[in-house]
Design an enzyme around this catalytic site. Structure first.
Site, PDB file in Angstrom:
ATOM      1  N   GLN A 124      -2.758 -22.043  31.391  1.00  0.00           N
ATOM      2  CA  GLN A 124      -1.405 -21.476  31.405  1.00  0.00           C
ATOM      3  C   GLN A 124      -1.286 -20.437  30.293  1.00  0.00           C
ATOM      4  OE1 GLN A 124       0.192 -25.675  31.031  1.00  0.00           O
ATOM      5  NE2 GLN A 124       1.709 -24.828  32.394  1.00  0.00           N
ATOM      6  N   HIS A 142      -1.360 -17.599  34.519  1.00  0.00           N
ATOM      7  CA  HIS A 142      -0.240 -16.723  34.133  1.00  0.00           C
ATOM      8  C   HIS A 142      -0.697 -15.329  33.691  1.00  0.00           C
ATOM      9  CE1 HIS A 142       2.211 -20.637  33.319  1.00  0.00           C
ATOM     10  NE2 HIS A 142       2.169 -20.315  34.587  1.00  0.00           N
ATOM     11  N   GLY A 241      -3.271 -30.035  25.717  1.00  0.00           N
ATOM     12  CA  GLY A 241      -2.324 -29.223  24.964  1.00  0.00           C
ATOM     13  C   GLY A 241      -1.212 -28.611  25.798  1.00  0.00           C
ATOM     14  N   SER A 242      -0.654 -29.388  26.713  1.00  0.00           N
ATOM     15  CA  SER A 242       0.475 -28.869  27.495  1.00  0.00           C
ATOM     16  C   SER A 242       1.514 -29.960  27.691  1.00  0.00           C
ATOM     17  CB  SER A 242       0.009 -28.358  28.857  1.00  0.00           C
ATOM     18  OG  SER A 242       1.135 -27.954  29.619  1.00  0.00           O
ATOM     19  N   ASN A 267      -2.636 -34.678  24.422  1.00  0.00           N
ATOM     20  CA  ASN A 267      -1.473 -33.892  24.016  1.00  0.00           C
ATOM     21  C   ASN A 267      -0.691 -34.648  22.955  1.00  0.00           C
ATOM     22  OD1 ASN A 267       0.218 -31.458  24.570  1.00  0.00           O
ATOM     23  ND2 ASN A 267       1.769 -33.022  24.936  1.00  0.00           N
ATOM     24  N   CYS A 285      -6.671 -32.206  20.014  1.00  0.00           N
ATOM     25  CA  CYS A 285      -7.782 -31.866  20.914  1.00  0.00           C
ATOM     26  C   CYS A 285      -8.971 -31.316  20.130  1.00  0.00           C
ATOM     27  CB  CYS A 285      -7.331 -30.901  22.007  1.00  0.00           C
ATOM     28  SG  CYS A 285      -6.452 -29.441  21.443  1.00  0.00           S
TER      29      CYS A 285
END
Ligand SMILES: [Zn+2]
Length: 301
Positions: A124, A142, A241-242, A267, A285
């Protein structure tokens, strides 16, 4: 009355570090076992993976906005003043994005791709750091901000070229902007950008826009189809990480669930998919992914 000597303090610190190390071992073991059961992964990454690279994240650990919401696609396309404000901020921000370096996690995912564990990586993020770390099977959901595209004729320009144009046309602004720190959104707003000269397409005079999906804009259908196909080929999904607050990322969790594919997330903080996860690791992470790559490499040798 007891008095804690320095020996007691050292012992407490040591015990704390030891118990933390044991918890890390446990998290790593759970992750390793998950990957061994599901050896072909689709990885979905978000802003958290680039935080240690110095790229600002937009949401905190509860998924709330940390900074001003970014510009909306429709406003950018419709209003000259929105484009002036965007490029004024972007002229400042680009200097920091350009210098951002891949994190330990970016490198670890590239290594896991080499090992055949990461089949595809859907990101993303628009910073291009996965590719710079050596990953090649990347789908930029994206888009990318190191490219700029004409919204009229489709011509593509390197972002760095646009930076040079902007700085040449706005020397006074460029000098002021040069003193602003990466988190200086408010400082940028203090600058008068009403006279900022924005760049139009050299070929057709069309509106130039970073080749990234803005808020309110759509992910191209072909890119979604490519990522959906990548999910079909995977055994499981690893989310890194989202917070998955944006639907364009979250929908992959819905699809994975429909296909009976288990999900693991690394996360720090809540995610929108918490109740769908087979395993949730609230761990940095940058600690877990390099360790995972090393452990799996050890099994292969
Ligand atoms: Zn054009």
């Amino acid at each position: 009355m007891g008095c804690r000597g320095s020996g007691d303090v050292a012992a407490t610190v040591f015990q704390g570090a030891q118990s933390r190390a044991m918890e890390t071992d446990k998290a790593l073991q759970q992750l390793t076992e998950f990957v061994q059961r599901h050896p072909r992964l689709l990885v979905l990454t978000g802003a958290g993976i680039s935080a240690s690279s110095g790229v600002p994240t937009y949401r905190d650990s509860h998924g709330r906005w940390q900074r001003k919401p970014p510009v909306q696609h429709a406003d950018f396309m419709a209003e000259h003043t929105t484009r002036q404000r965007f490029w004024a901020r972007n002229l400042v921000g680009w200097r920091f994005m350009r210098d951002a370096q891949p994190s330990a996690s970016h490198y670890a995912l590239a290594e896991l791709e080499q090992q055949g564990v990461v089949q595809h990586l859907v990101t993303q993020n628009v910073d291009g750091l996965h590719q710079r770390a050596g990953s090649s099977r990347v789908i930029d959901l994206h888009g990318r901000i190191d490219r700029v595209r004409c919204q009229g004729c489709g011509a593509e320009y390197p972002r760095e070229t646009i930076q040079q144009w902007l700085e040449q046309r706005n020397p006074a602004f460029a000098r002021l902007a040069g003193a602003i720190a990466p988190d200086g959104d408010a400082d940028v707003d203090d600058l008068d950008y009403s006279n900022l000269q924005v760049c139009d397409c050299e070929r057709c005079g069309g509106v130039l826009k970073p080749d990234a999906v803005f808020f309110g804009g759509n992910v191209p259908t072909a890119v979604v189809a490519q990522a959906a196909d990548a999910l079909q080929q995977a055994d499981a999904m690893l989310i890194v990480g989202s917070s998955l607050m944006i639907y364009s990322g979250f929908r992959f969790c819905r699809w994975a669930q429909e296909q009976g594919k288990p999900m693991v997330a690394i996360n720090q903080g809540k995610t929108r998919a918490d109740d769908m996860l087979a395993l949730k690791l609230e761990w940095p992470c940058d600690v877990l992914l390099p360790a995972l790559a090393m452990v799996l490499k050890g099994y292969r040798n």
